[in-house]
Design an enzyme around this catalytic site. Structure first.
Site, short mmCIF file in Angstrom:
data_model
loop_
_atom_site.label_atom_id
_atom_site.label_comp_id
_atom_site.label_asym_id
_atom_site.label_seq_id
_atom_site.Cartn_x
_atom_site.Cartn_y
_atom_site.Cartn_z
N HIS A 246 14.71 9.58 -4.82
CA HIS A 246 16.02 10.05 -5.28
C HIS A 246 16.72 8.91 -6.00
O HIS A 246 16.61 7.76 -5.59
CB HIS A 246 16.87 10.53 -4.09
CG HIS A 246 18.03 11.38 -4.51
ND1 HIS A 246 19.23 10.83 -4.88
CD2 HIS A 246 18.15 12.72 -4.63
CE1 HIS A 246 20.05 11.82 -5.22
NE2 HIS A 246 19.43 12.98 -5.08
N GLU A 301 14.69 18.70 -1.87
CA GLU A 301 13.82 19.73 -2.41
C GLU A 301 12.63 20.04 -1.50
O GLU A 301 12.09 21.14 -1.53
CB GLU A 301 13.32 19.32 -3.81
CG GLU A 301 14.42 19.11 -4.81
CD GLU A 301 15.11 20.39 -5.24
OE1 GLU A 301 15.42 21.21 -4.36
OE2 GLU A 301 15.33 20.56 -6.43
N1 ACO Z 1 6.23 9.88 -6.07
C1 ACO Z 1 5.59 8.76 -6.44
N2 ACO Z 1 6.21 7.73 -7.01
C2 ACO Z 1 7.52 7.83 -7.23
C3 ACO Z 1 8.26 8.96 -6.87
C4 ACO Z 1 7.56 10.01 -6.26
N3 ACO Z 1 8.18 11.13 -5.87
N4 ACO Z 1 9.55 8.77 -7.21
C5 ACO Z 1 9.63 7.57 -7.77
N5 ACO Z 1 8.40 7.00 -7.78
C6 ACO Z 1 8.04 5.67 -8.26
C7 ACO Z 1 7.69 5.76 -9.71
O1 ACO Z 1 6.32 5.53 -9.81
C8 ACO Z 1 8.51 4.69 -10.36
O2 ACO Z 1 7.67 3.71 -10.79
P1 ACO Z 1 7.22 3.70 -12.33
O3 ACO Z 1 8.49 3.53 -13.11
O4 ACO Z 1 6.30 2.57 -12.38
O5 ACO Z 1 6.57 5.02 -12.60
C9 ACO Z 1 9.39 4.08 -9.26
O6 ACO Z 1 9.13 4.81 -8.08
C10 ACO Z 1 10.85 4.22 -9.62
O7 ACO Z 1 11.08 5.51 -10.01
P2 ACO Z 1 12.30 5.89 -10.87
O8 ACO Z 1 11.87 6.84 -11.91
O9 ACO Z 1 13.04 4.67 -11.30
O10 ACO Z 1 13.21 6.63 -9.87
P3 ACO Z 1 14.46 7.42 -10.33
O11 ACO Z 1 15.52 7.04 -9.43
O12 ACO Z 1 14.73 7.30 -11.76
O13 ACO Z 1 13.96 8.93 -10.13
C11 ACO Z 1 13.47 10.95 -9.17
C12 ACO Z 1 14.36 9.72 -9.13
C13 ACO Z 1 13.46 11.56 -10.58
C14 ACO Z 1 14.02 11.99 -8.20
C15 ACO Z 1 12.03 10.53 -8.76
O14 ACO Z 1 12.04 9.95 -7.47
C16 ACO Z 1 11.05 11.68 -8.83
O15 ACO Z 1 10.50 11.95 -9.89
N6 ACO Z 1 10.81 12.39 -7.67
C17 ACO Z 1 9.94 13.53 -7.66
C18 ACO Z 1 10.65 14.78 -8.20
C19 ACO Z 1 11.68 15.31 -7.21
O16 ACO Z 1 11.43 15.45 -6.02
N7 ACO Z 1 12.84 15.70 -7.77
C20 ACO Z 1 13.96 16.26 -6.99
C21 ACO Z 1 15.05 15.26 -6.78
S1 ACO Z 1 16.38 15.94 -5.82
C22 ACO Z 1 17.26 16.84 -6.91
O17 ACO Z 1 17.27 16.58 -8.08
C23 ACO Z 1 18.05 18.02 -6.41
#
Ligand code: ACO
Length: 364
Positions: A246, A301
């Site tokens: 998140h 989620e």
């Molecule tokens: N699984 C694996 N790796 C992850 C995940 C995940 N769910 N989330 C983040 N990471 C890793 C990524 O690999 C990233 O590294 P990278 O830049 O080398 O690829 C690192 O953690 C940092 O990730 P960010 O993109 O900086 O995290 P951000 O805060 O921007 O994104 C987000 C948050 C979009 C929710 C992300 O965690 C994600 O994609 N999660 C999966 C989708 C999800 O569950 N979305 C629902 C969110 S809740 C809502 O919106 C109501």
């Protein structure tokens, strides 16, 4: 320049505080866990909209007006249901909202909530070759949404569980969809336009589109024994595990447990709670090991997917049900943005070529 705007404070709000460090969500002075256990969705709409509409009625009357609005929305939308044949249900919902007259009044706000519930339920019926069912104005929003979508009378536990879900996800600070709704509102575009802007941002798999793929993941893993191998392979392919991570929460999303609690009120036979819990433990262990620099925990989620599945909601409709709740928050934010009298207009850092003679382009 801050591409994700994480360090930018773009609004003042009285609506909610998302404390990502400690994992707390406070909505107008009440914790989300408290609201999920004690409030109805209509009560939370009232809480969110108080002070933003002069003529806001008491909760009981708001519930009645919402019921009447569902009946009106059904009459207006029924001739168009056949034309809703986009690839995803969020596109159908967005199109259906476009049939609603835009404006800034309380009636417009209530119509948005009503149209979303009616369309979501109608499309769920049509997807299984059944005719859409008319609403019952006397029911609560949650009970009527379930009844219209399933064609059966939901049990009080099922209605209460969906109510708890709608309460839990109605409002959540300046997330991507709420920001989109506020930007549209800042131009005075109208509440329906703001809601459609919010929906368009919510639709994406990194925001409200995650729960459907979460069930696909549970299906693919199948049993706790297969979890470890499956998770390792997915991470090796560079995939993100849906339902984890998140932008704001560095610890567990408090809404995940509010939904788990709602799920526990359903009969044990409903849904796949123990499989989901087992897989969640495996994923958290693996993420801690593979991504030690980034604290990744369960988000709302994950248990949205498990709860809505247990309530018999089709996975293709999950994001629409989310939108049915979040419209309450988008509208409150739209009203708050309008009262700030400021159009949202950030700047971009230009990194393209310097100005050249346009006439030279004719050679291309
Ligand atoms: N699984 C694996 N790796 C992850 C995940 C995940 N769910 N989330 C983040 N990471 C890793 C990524 O690999 C990233 O590294 P990278 O830049 O080398 O690829 C690192 O953690 C940092 O990730 P960010 O993109 O900086 O995290 P951000 O805060 O921007 O994104 C987000 C948050 C979009 C929710 C992300 O965690 C994600 O994609 N999660 C999966 C989708 C999800 O569950 N979305 C629902 C969110 S809740 C809502 O919106 C109501």
């Amino acid at each position: 320049m801050d591409a994700g705007l994480e360090k930018v404070i773009a609004a003042e709000t009285v609506l909610s505080e998302v404390d990502g460090k400690n994992g707390h969500l406070v909505i107008r002075g009440y914790t989300v866990e408290d609201l999920a256990q004690t409030e109805t969705f209509e009560g939370v709409i009232h809480l969110l909209w108080s002070g933003f509409f002069e003529n806001l009625p008491a909760v009981k009357d708001l519930r009645a007006r919402l019921g009447e609005a569902r009946v009106t929305a059904f009459e207006k939308l029924a001739p168009h249901f056949g034309a809703l044949n986009h690839d995803t249900e969020m596109e159908n919902l967005r199109t259906a909202l476009s049939f609603t007259q835009d404006g800034h009044s309380l009636n417009t706000a209530i119509s948005a909530l009503a149209a979303a519930a009616v369309c979501t339920a109608a499309r769920a019926r049509m997807a299984v070759q059944r005719a859409p069912l008319a609403p019952d104005a006397r029911k609560s929003h949650a009970e009527d949404l379930l009844a219209m979508a399933s064609g059966t009378r939901p049990t009080p536990e099922q209605s209460r569980a969906l109510d708890a879900y709608l309460v839990t996800v109605a409002e959540h600070g300046l997330n991507a969809s709420t920001f989109a709704a506020r930007i549209a509102a800042s131009t005075r575009a109208g509440l329906i336009s703001s809601v459609i802007a919010g929906m368009s941002a919510l639709k994406g798999p990194l925001h409200g589109g995650a729960p459907g793929p979460i069930l696909d993941m549970l299906d693919a893993i199948g049993s706790i024994d297969h979890a470890e191998a499956w998770i390792s392979e997915a991470l090796e392919r560079g995939e993100r595990l849906m339902g984890f991570g998140h932008r704001v929460y560095q610890v567990r999303d408090p809404r995940a447990d509010a939904l788990k609690r709602a799920m526990r009120r359903l009969p044990r036979s409903a849904g796949r709670l123990s499989l989901a819990e087992g897989i969640e433990t495996g994923i958290l262990k693996k993420l801690a090991k593979e991504k030690p620099d980034r604290k990744l925990d369960t988000n709302v989620e994950y248990y949205t997917a498990v709860l809505l599945e247990a309530l018999g909601v089709r996975r293709q409709s999950f994001t629409c049900v989310f939108a049915c709740a979040r419209i309450a928050g988008w509208i409150a934010h739209a009203q708050e943005q309008i009262s700030s009298h400021r159009i949202v207009r950030p700047s971009a850092l230009y990194i393209g070529p310097a100005a050249q003679r346009a006439a030279d382009r004719s050679n291309h």
